[in-house]
Scaffold this motif. Structure first.
Motif, PDB file in Angstrom:
ATOM      1  N   THR A 113      47.663  23.485  38.286  1.00 22.56           N
ATOM      2  CA  THR A 113      48.011  24.445  38.824  1.00 22.56           C
ATOM      3  C   THR A 113      49.593  24.797  39.265  1.00 22.56           C
ATOM      4  N   GLU A 114      50.211  23.789  39.501  1.00 22.88           N
ATOM      5  CA  GLU A 114      51.563  23.835  39.733  1.00 22.88           C
ATOM      6  C   GLU A 114      52.571  23.952  38.573  1.00 22.88           C
ATOM      7  N   ASP A 115      51.902  23.416  37.467  1.00 18.74           N
ATOM      8  CA  ASP A 115      52.553  23.954  36.231  1.00 18.74           C
ATOM      9  C   ASP A 115      52.460  25.332  35.965  1.00 18.74           C
ATOM     10  N   VAL A 116      51.376  25.933  36.035  1.00 14.72           N
ATOM     11  CA  VAL A 116      51.242  27.395  35.789  1.00 14.72           C
ATOM     12  C   VAL A 116      52.313  28.160  36.687  1.00 14.72           C
ATOM     13  N   THR A 117      52.237  27.832  38.084  1.00 17.43           N
ATOM     14  CA  THR A 117      53.231  28.348  39.068  1.00 17.43           C
ATOM     15  C   THR A 117      54.374  28.152  38.487  1.00 17.43           C
ATOM     16  N   SER A 118      54.931  27.149  37.978  1.00 17.61           N
ATOM     17  CA  SER A 118      56.146  26.858  37.509  1.00 17.61           C
ATOM     18  C   SER A 118      56.718  27.691  36.135  1.00 17.61           C
ATOM     19  N   LYS A 119      55.482  27.994  35.381  1.00 22.17           N
ATOM     20  CA  LYS A 119      55.748  28.820  34.192  1.00 22.17           C
ATOM     21  C   LYS A 119      56.074  30.309  34.674  1.00 22.17           C
ATOM     22  N   LYS A 120      55.299  30.585  35.643  1.00 26.02           N
ATOM     23  CA  LYS A 120      55.462  32.106  36.127  1.00 26.02           C
ATOM     24  C   LYS A 120      56.936  31.999  36.844  1.00 26.02           C
ATOM     25  N   PHE A 121      57.450  31.094  37.481  1.00 29.67           N
ATOM     26  CA  PHE A 121      58.724  31.259  38.045  1.00 29.67           C
ATOM     27  C   PHE A 121      59.892  31.490  36.900  1.00 29.67           C
ATOM     28  N   LEU A 122      59.398  30.596  35.931  1.00 29.40           N
ATOM     29  CA  LEU A 122      60.659  30.575  34.856  1.00 29.40           C
ATOM     30  C   LEU A 122      60.718  31.831  34.190  1.00 29.40           C
ATOM     31  N   VAL A 123      59.352  32.387  33.820  1.00 27.24           N
ATOM     32  CA  VAL A 123      59.453  33.754  33.259  1.00 27.24           C
ATOM     33  C   VAL A 123      59.930  34.680  33.870  1.00 27.24           C
ATOM     34  N   SER A 124      59.737  34.853  35.454  1.00 25.38           N
ATOM     35  CA  SER A 124      60.225  35.717  36.398  1.00 25.38           C
ATOM     36  C   SER A 124      61.911  35.662  36.221  1.00 25.38           C
ATOM     37  N   HIS A 125      62.164  34.230  36.487  1.00 21.71           N
ATOM     38  CA  HIS A 125      63.763  33.886  36.598  1.00 21.71           C
ATOM     39  C   HIS A 125      64.416  34.392  35.372  1.00 21.71           C
ATOM     40  N   PHE A 126      63.740  34.155  34.090  1.00 20.65           N
ATOM     41  CA  PHE A 126      64.615  34.673  33.096  1.00 20.65           C
ATOM     42  C   PHE A 126      64.547  36.183  32.894  1.00 20.65           C
ATOM     43  N   ASN A 127      63.537  37.022  32.953  1.00 24.21           N
ATOM     44  CA  ASN A 127      63.472  38.491  33.175  1.00 24.21           C
ATOM     45  C   ASN A 127      64.452  39.117  34.099  1.00 24.21           C
ATOM     46  N   ASN A 128      64.407  38.273  35.330  1.00 22.16           N
ATOM     47  CA  ASN A 128      65.306  39.084  36.091  1.00 22.16           C
ATOM     48  C   ASN A 128      66.849  38.682  36.109  1.00 22.16           C
ATOM     49  N   TYR A 129      67.081  37.697  35.278  1.00 20.04           N
ATOM     50  CA  TYR A 129      68.535  37.235  35.314  1.00 20.04           C
ATOM     51  C   TYR A 129      69.429  38.489  34.628  1.00 20.04           C
ATOM     52  N   GLN A 130      70.598  38.652  35.359  1.00 24.23           N
ATOM     53  CA  GLN A 130      71.411  39.490  34.665  1.00 24.23           C
ATOM     54  C   GLN A 130      72.882  39.315  34.743  1.00 24.23           C
ATOM     55  N   MET A 131      73.541  39.284  33.697  1.00 26.70           N
ATOM     56  CA  MET A 131      74.805  38.814  33.715  1.00 26.70           C
ATOM     57  C   MET A 131      75.646  39.649  34.450  1.00 26.70           C
ATOM     58  N   ARG A 142      74.782  29.932  28.839  1.00 29.76           N
ATOM     59  CA  ARG A 142      74.494  28.499  28.896  1.00 29.76           C
ATOM     60  C   ARG A 142      73.562  28.555  30.207  1.00 29.76           C
ATOM     61  N   ASP A 143      73.771  29.159  31.055  1.00 30.03           N
ATOM     62  CA  ASP A 143      72.630  29.154  32.011  1.00 30.03           C
ATOM     63  C   ASP A 143      71.222  29.644  31.540  1.00 30.03           C
ATOM     64  N   ILE A 144      71.160  30.725  30.348  1.00 23.11           N
ATOM     65  CA  ILE A 144      70.090  31.221  29.849  1.00 23.11           C
ATOM     66  C   ILE A 144      69.416  30.147  29.074  1.00 23.11           C
ATOM     67  N   GLU A 145      70.390  29.306  28.354  1.00 23.10           N
ATOM     68  CA  GLU A 145      69.984  28.354  27.400  1.00 23.10           C
ATOM     69  C   GLU A 145      69.137  27.494  28.079  1.00 23.10           C
ATOM     70  N   LYS A 146      69.583  27.012  29.335  1.00 23.71           N
ATOM     71  CA  LYS A 146      68.894  26.110  30.149  1.00 23.71           C
ATOM     72  C   LYS A 146      67.402  26.495  30.441  1.00 23.71           C
ATOM     73  N   MET A 147      67.405  27.770  30.947  1.00 25.39           N
ATOM     74  CA  MET A 147      66.073  28.248  31.031  1.00 25.39           C
ATOM     75  C   MET A 147      65.316  28.261  29.853  1.00 25.39           C
ATOM     76  N   LEU A 148      65.748  28.358  28.767  1.00 23.76           N
ATOM     77  CA  LEU A 148      65.101  28.541  27.444  1.00 23.76           C
ATOM     78  C   LEU A 148      64.656  26.953  27.204  1.00 23.76           C
ATOM     79  N   ASN A 149      65.232  25.882  27.593  1.00 22.16           N
ATOM     80  CA  ASN A 149      65.026  24.436  27.243  1.00 22.16           C
ATOM     81  C   ASN A 149      63.888  24.215  28.363  1.00 22.16           C
ATOM     82  N   GLN A 150      64.006  24.710  29.239  1.00 21.18           N
ATOM     83  CA  GLN A 150      62.756  24.518  30.561  1.00 21.18           C
ATOM     84  C   GLN A 150      61.487  25.052  29.776  1.00 21.18           C
TER      85      GLN A 150
END
Length: 202
Positions: A113-131, A142-150
């Motif tokens: 369940t925590e993994d699913v929550t973490s995945k949702k957070f990662l997707v949301s963080h990626f989608n909302n990230y704005q340079m 590089r910040d975005i690359e770190k997200m993609l590695n996660q």
């Protein structure tokens, strides 16, 4: 349970490789679970996670008694390997479970369940990230690359062209002309090529 010298040696050899597995400390459960299940399967003891312990009955045959004793021994080994794969804190929390299956199911219920929550957070963080202007675009890239590695750590696969297009959209306002030129390129741009373009432009 009878074990030949060869089988015993193989088990010891496989068990010694266990130390190469990372301890599970509460993060990225699915990856740890896959590695642990592979180890247990290699040791031929994973079946107790799906097989119920044979019940005791009156006047049972010797074969049934031996089968239950074998199951008990395998379950003990299986639980030991799972517990040894936990961090000290989690070991103390889960060491009193009755069977390997109970331990396995408890970990799965809690941390899947925590993994699913973490995945949702990662997707949301990626989608909302704005340079933003005023900060190096390459550092933000590089910040975005770190997200993609996660994403990769959680076995989350994203189409590279969609990722590239999304990153271009995230470029700061000051880069609007460059952003437009990238979007009008006829050839598809790889993530690596995009990094090169950004580095040169900056």
């Amino acid at each position: 349970m009878t074990t030949t010298t060869h089988e015993s040696g193989t088990l010891r050899e496989l068990a010694s490789n266990f130390v190469k597995l990372d301890w599970f400390d509460g993060g990225n459960f699915q990856r740890w679970q896959k590695k642990m299940h592979f180890l247990l399967s290699s040791l031929k003891i994973a079946y107790v996670l799906d097989t119920l312990r044979p019940d005791e009955t009156e006047n049972e045959s010797i074969a049934v008694t031996q089968e239950r004793q074998k199951w008990n021994n395998i379950d003990y080994m299986c639980m030991g390997h799972i517990l040894n794969g936990l961090s000290d804190g989690l070991f103390n929390t889960y060491q009193n479970k009755v069977t390997a299956k109970e331990l396995w199911d408890k970990l799965e219920t809690r941390y899947m369940t925590e993994d699913v929550t973490s995945k949702k957070f990662l997707v949301s963080h990626f989608n909302n990230y704005q340079m933003v202007d005023g900060r190096s675009v390459m550092k933000q890239f590089r910040d975005i690359e770190k997200m993609l590695n996660q994403f990769k750590q959680y076995d989350m696969k994203m189409d590279e062209m969609i990722v590239v297009s999304s990153i271009i959209d995230k470029l700061p306002l000051f880069w609007k002309d460059f952003k437009r030129s990238l979007k009008h390129k006829k050839d598809e741009i790889s993530l690596e090529a995009l990094a090169n373009h950004l580095c040169i432009e900056e």
